[in-house]
Write a protein that holds these residues in place. Structure first.
Motif, mmCIF file in Angstrom:
data_model
loop_
_atom_site.group_PDB
_atom_site.id
_atom_site.type_symbol
_atom_site.label_atom_id
_atom_site.label_comp_id
_atom_site.label_asym_id
_atom_site.label_seq_id
_atom_site.Cartn_x
_atom_site.Cartn_y
_atom_site.Cartn_z
ATOM 1 N N THR A 1 0.821 -1.218 0.000
ATOM 2 C CA THR A 1 0.000 0.000 0.000
ATOM 3 C C THR A 1 0.849 1.261 0.000
ATOM 4 O OG1 THR A 1 -1.670 -1.228 1.241
ATOM 5 C CG2 THR A 1 -1.907 1.148 1.169
ATOM 6 N N ALA A 2 2.003 1.221 0.679
ATOM 7 C CA ALA A 2 2.847 2.414 0.786
ATOM 8 C C ALA A 2 3.505 2.787 -0.530
ATOM 9 C CB ALA A 2 3.914 2.194 1.867
ATOM 10 N N ASP A 3 3.327 1.974 -1.563
ATOM 11 C CA ASP A 3 3.898 2.259 -2.878
ATOM 12 C C ASP A 3 3.397 3.590 -3.425
ATOM 13 O OD1 ASP A 3 5.784 1.158 -4.546
ATOM 14 O OD2 ASP A 3 4.311 0.379 -5.950
ATOM 15 N N ILE A 4 2.176 3.966 -3.067
ATOM 16 C CA ILE A 4 1.575 5.199 -3.581
ATOM 17 C C ILE A 4 2.246 6.433 -2.990
ATOM 18 C CG2 ILE A 4 -0.204 5.463 -1.801
ATOM 19 C CD1 ILE A 4 -2.176 6.171 -4.024
ATOM 20 N N LEU A 5 3.039 6.242 -1.924
ATOM 21 C CA LEU A 5 3.690 7.351 -1.243
ATOM 22 C C LEU A 5 5.147 7.531 -1.646
ATOM 23 C CD1 LEU A 5 2.300 6.660 2.349
ATOM 24 C CD2 LEU A 5 1.439 8.338 0.707
ATOM 25 N N THR A 6 5.645 6.709 -2.559
ATOM 26 C CA THR A 6 7.073 6.772 -2.874
ATOM 27 C C THR A 6 7.409 6.990 -4.334
ATOM 28 O OG1 THR A 6 7.170 4.351 -3.079
ATOM 29 C CG2 THR A 6 7.664 5.288 -0.912
ATOM 30 N N LYS A 7 6.444 6.858 -5.226
ATOM 31 C CA LYS A 7 6.787 6.972 -6.653
ATOM 32 C C LYS A 7 5.554 7.280 -7.504
ATOM 33 C CE LYS A 7 8.360 2.787 -6.413
ATOM 34 N NZ LYS A 7 7.868 2.291 -5.103
ATOM 35 N N PRO A 8 5.742 7.854 -8.691
ATOM 36 C CA PRO A 8 4.619 8.037 -9.624
ATOM 37 C C PRO A 8 4.156 6.676 -10.133
ATOM 38 C CG PRO A 8 6.513 9.410 -10.214
ATOM 39 C CD PRO A 8 6.995 8.438 -9.206
ATOM 40 N N LEU A 9 2.853 6.522 -10.300
ATOM 41 C CA LEU A 9 2.289 5.233 -10.682
ATOM 42 C C LEU A 9 1.418 5.373 -11.927
ATOM 43 C CD1 LEU A 9 1.170 4.038 -7.129
ATOM 44 C CD2 LEU A 9 3.254 3.371 -8.334
ATOM 45 N N SER A 10 1.227 4.258 -12.603
ATOM 46 C CA SER A 10 0.292 4.234 -13.723
ATOM 47 C C SER A 10 -1.130 4.396 -13.198
ATOM 48 C CB SER A 10 0.420 2.924 -14.488
ATOM 49 O OG SER A 10 0.042 1.833 -13.659
ATOM 50 N N GLU A 11 -2.036 4.728 -14.066
ATOM 51 C CA GLU A 11 -3.428 4.947 -13.643
ATOM 52 C C GLU A 11 -4.016 3.694 -13.008
ATOM 53 O OE1 GLU A 11 -7.804 5.960 -15.591
ATOM 54 O OE2 GLU A 11 -5.976 6.307 -16.760
ATOM 55 N N LYS A 12 -3.767 2.528 -13.594
ATOM 56 C CA LYS A 12 -4.320 1.281 -13.062
ATOM 57 C C LYS A 12 -3.776 0.992 -11.676
ATOM 58 C CE LYS A 12 -4.754 -3.657 -14.063
ATOM 59 N NZ LYS A 12 -4.419 -4.754 -15.029
ATOM 60 N N ARG A 13 -2.453 1.083 -11.524
ATOM 61 C CA ARG A 13 -1.818 0.822 -10.228
ATOM 62 C C ARG A 13 -2.244 1.852 -9.188
ATOM 63 N NH1 ARG A 13 0.186 -2.479 -6.445
ATOM 64 N NH2 ARG A 13 2.134 -1.774 -5.527
ATOM 65 N N PHE A 14 -2.339 3.110 -9.596
ATOM 66 C CA PHE A 14 -2.735 4.183 -8.687
ATOM 67 C C PHE A 14 -4.143 3.943 -8.154
ATOM 68 C CE2 PHE A 14 -4.698 8.306 -7.845
ATOM 69 C CZ PHE A 14 -3.776 8.881 -6.982
ATOM 70 N N ASN A 15 -5.078 3.552 -9.013
ATOM 71 C CA ASN A 15 -6.458 3.328 -8.587
ATOM 72 C C ASN A 15 -6.571 2.155 -7.618
ATOM 73 O OD1 ASN A 15 -7.435 5.459 -10.118
ATOM 74 N ND2 ASN A 15 -7.824 4.184 -11.921
ATOM 75 N N LEU A 57 -4.244 1.109 -5.402
ATOM 76 C CA LEU A 57 -3.749 1.525 -4.092
ATOM 77 C C LEU A 57 -4.609 2.629 -3.496
ATOM 78 C CD1 LEU A 57 0.106 1.479 -4.697
ATOM 79 C CD2 LEU A 57 -1.361 -0.301 -3.755
ATOM 80 N N HIS A 58 -5.186 3.442 -4.352
ATOM 81 C CA HIS A 58 -6.069 4.527 -3.908
ATOM 82 C C HIS A 58 -7.234 3.968 -3.100
ATOM 83 C CE1 HIS A 58 -9.015 7.817 -4.318
ATOM 84 N NE2 HIS A 58 -7.956 8.598 -4.413
ATOM 85 N N SER A 59 -7.803 2.862 -3.558
ATOM 86 C CA SER A 59 -8.940 2.256 -2.858
ATOM 87 C C SER A 59 -8.519 1.672 -1.511
ATOM 88 C CB SER A 59 -9.578 1.167 -3.725
ATOM 89 O OG SER A 59 -8.648 0.131 -3.992
ATOM 90 N N LYS A 60 -7.269 1.190 -1.417
ATOM 91 C CA LYS A 60 -6.793 0.622 -0.149
ATOM 92 C C LYS A 60 -6.612 1.687 0.923
ATOM 93 C CE LYS A 60 -4.461 -3.441 -2.057
ATOM 94 N NZ LYS A 60 -3.202 -4.219 -2.124
ATOM 95 N N LEU A 61 -6.408 2.935 0.500
ATOM 96 C CA LEU A 61 -6.272 4.032 1.464
ATOM 97 C C LEU A 61 -7.627 4.541 1.944
ATOM 98 C CD1 LEU A 61 -3.399 6.158 -0.135
ATOM 99 C CD2 LEU A 61 -3.245 4.591 1.789
ATOM 100 N N THR A 62 -8.696 3.916 1.504
ATOM 101 C CA THR A 62 -10.079 4.305 1.845
ATOM 102 C C THR A 62 -10.363 5.756 1.481
ATOM 103 O OG1 THR A 62 -9.593 4.919 4.152
ATOM 104 C CG2 THR A 62 -10.151 2.609 3.714
ATOM 105 N N ILE A 63 -9.776 6.222 0.376
ATOM 106 C CA ILE A 63 -10.071 7.560 -0.138
ATOM 107 C C ILE A 63 -11.113 7.405 -1.221
ATOM 108 C CG2 ILE A 63 -9.104 9.656 -1.135
ATOM 109 C CD1 ILE A 63 -8.019 8.907 1.612
ATOM 110 N N ARG A 64 -12.318 7.880 -0.953
ATOM 111 C CA ARG A 64 -13.396 7.712 -1.929
ATOM 112 C C ARG A 64 -14.446 8.794 -1.737
ATOM 113 N NH1 ARG A 64 -13.752 3.297 1.729
ATOM 114 N NH2 ARG A 64 -15.618 3.322 3.037
ATOM 115 N N LEU A 65 -15.485 8.727 -2.536
ATOM 116 C CA LEU A 65 -16.565 9.701 -2.458
ATOM 117 C C LEU A 65 -17.375 9.503 -1.188
ATOM 118 C CD1 LEU A 65 -17.807 9.647 -6.150
ATOM 119 C CD2 LEU A 65 -16.805 11.603 -4.968
#
Length: 427
Positions: free
Chosen positions: A394-408, A410-418
């Motif tokens: 999960t911490a991968d999103i905090l260390t490097k730029p990611l592709s859209e697929k990979r970013f989405n 990990l984004h969901s694992k951080l419980t960031i949503r509408l």
């Protein structure tokens, strides 16, 4: 901010209400133990003694002593009422008497109060109101610019108004949204970029993004990268900053959900070795979860150059261990002790082997302090280090730029949503 998230999680777990208070003219309540003088204010100069000065008995706004004197007066009053300071966070005061537990969290003149005894809370609020000019704002709703909304499943923390205002003031209210806050790196060499014509604007936007990342860890890495160039930004740096604003344009309603569940602490840690080609330093990142709720995260460039990916990961592991130990102390004071070792998930097998290996390798002599620090807490049972695959890190999103697929993912694992449907139209 970590303490605020944990306190909200604790109150939700026990079904406690969270009262929000505000003190009018807070700094004017502070007493001045030292002699402080000021010039007579314009319009109130004594015609008979125009050269005299005023001796202050109370603090005023603008004095360097005012914040400290106000904090001392408020906390002294609370200590007389039976509260004690938290050893982990001095802004948190705790009341323990038998089965009664009350927590008061202070940020200047904004105060949160929660606990399991409504009678004691009401009595405390009456005492505070008699001593200070107190505004009781009811249940928590808007604290430090963070919109806190009660939902059927818990709390939703967001900053939609702040995000919208940021886009308007920076001139990006009608920009085209981007799907990620940062583009993946281009392998082609880039030509040197010219200096940006308005460094003040760059610094203003970058600083505003830092405050927005309080509820948006998905922009933490991109914001950290942008803030590293505040001294001398170039046009290329401003293009990266615009990319973050475009991402915010399409995600301004996103926020963090805090829900009921397990209160077991766990951590994810990652590092990107020699990612910055200007100084070849690595990026450390970690995120801490209390159950399913994200309560703490960090993105930081390492101070020294790491000679290997193992060293970079190990330094990141050391920083995460420090944060875990602090969180365990704070949770123990909140009577949420962690009975088992806190698991730290790392995707580097060499770093894990180094932490568990009693034989110190010669090539790692220069990180001996970090080695003994982690090894000692492993042996004491405070932490445990577990391997996790890079795809699940999960911490991968905090260390490097990611592709859209990979970013989405990990984004969901951080419980960031509408927000939930029941109040989506209000945000």
């Amino acid at each position: 901010m970590t303490t605020i998230r944990i306190l909200i999680t604790l109150a939700l777990h026990h079904n406690w209400s969270i009262r929000q208070l505000d003190v009018s003219n807070a700094f004017l309540h502070g007493d001045l133990p030292d002699e402080v003088y000021m010039k007579q204010p314009p319009g109130f100069i004594d015609a008979q003694y125009p050269g005299h000065v005023c001796k202050l008995h109370k603090s005023l706004y603008g004095l360097k002593q005012s914040p400290r004197q106000w904090f001392q007066k408020l906390t002294k009053f609370l200590q007389i009422s039976g509260f004690i300071f938290s050893k982990a966070d001095p802004s948190l005061l705790i009341y323990n008497n038998g089965t009664s537990r009350i927590f008061v969290l202070i940020y200047v003149d904004d105060i949160l109060v929660t606990g399991n005894n409504p009678d004691i809370i009401n009595s405390l609020l009456q005492k505070l109101n008699s001593e200070f000019q107190l505004k009781q704002l009811g249940d928590i709703s808007l604290f430090l610019g963070i919109q806190v909304t009660k939902t059927s499943t818990g709390y939703f923390l967001s900053q939609p108004h702040y995000a919208t205002k940021l886009l308007q003031t920076s001139g990006f209210a009608n920009c085209k949204p981007a799907r990620t806050p940062m583009a993946t790196p281009n392998s082609k060499c880039r030509s040197p970029s010219s200096p940006f014509e308005d460094p003040t604007l760059y610094r203003k936007i970058a600083g505003s993004l830092q405050y927005l990342s309080i509820t948006r860890p998905d922009i933490a890495f991109a914001t950290n990268a942008a803030c590293q160039h505040m001294q001398s930004p170039t046009t290329a740096h401003f293009q990266s900053l615009k990319r973050i604003l475009r991402y915010i344009k399409g995600t301004s309603k996103l926020g963090m959900h805090i829900t009921k569940g397990s209160l077991q602490l766990k951590a994810y840690v990652d590092a990107d070795w020699a990612s910055d080609q200007t100084d070849w330093k690595s990026i450390s990142g970690h995120c801490m979860f209390l159950g399913n709720n994200l309560v703490s995260w960090s993105v930081k460039k390492q101070i020294t150059v790491a000679k290997s990916s193992t060293e970079a990961e190990y330094r990141a592991l050391s920083a995460a261990t420090s944060e875990v130990l602090w969180l365990r102390r704070l949770l123990a004071e909140l009577q949420l002790p962690q009975k088992s070792p806190t698991q730290i998930f790392c995707d580097n097998t060499s770093a894990i082997a180094l932490a568990n290996n009693p034989v110190f390798h010669a090539r790692m002599k220069h990180i001996e302090i970090d080695y003994h620090f982690i090894s000692g807490h492993l042996q004491s049972g405070a932490i445990g280090i577990s391997h996790i695959s890079s795809t699940d890190q999960t911490a991968d999103i905090l260390t490097k730029p990611l592709s859209e697929k990979r970013f989405n993912i990990l984004h969901s694992k951080l419980t960031i949503r509408l927000p939930d449907d029941q109040f989506a139209g209000d945000c």
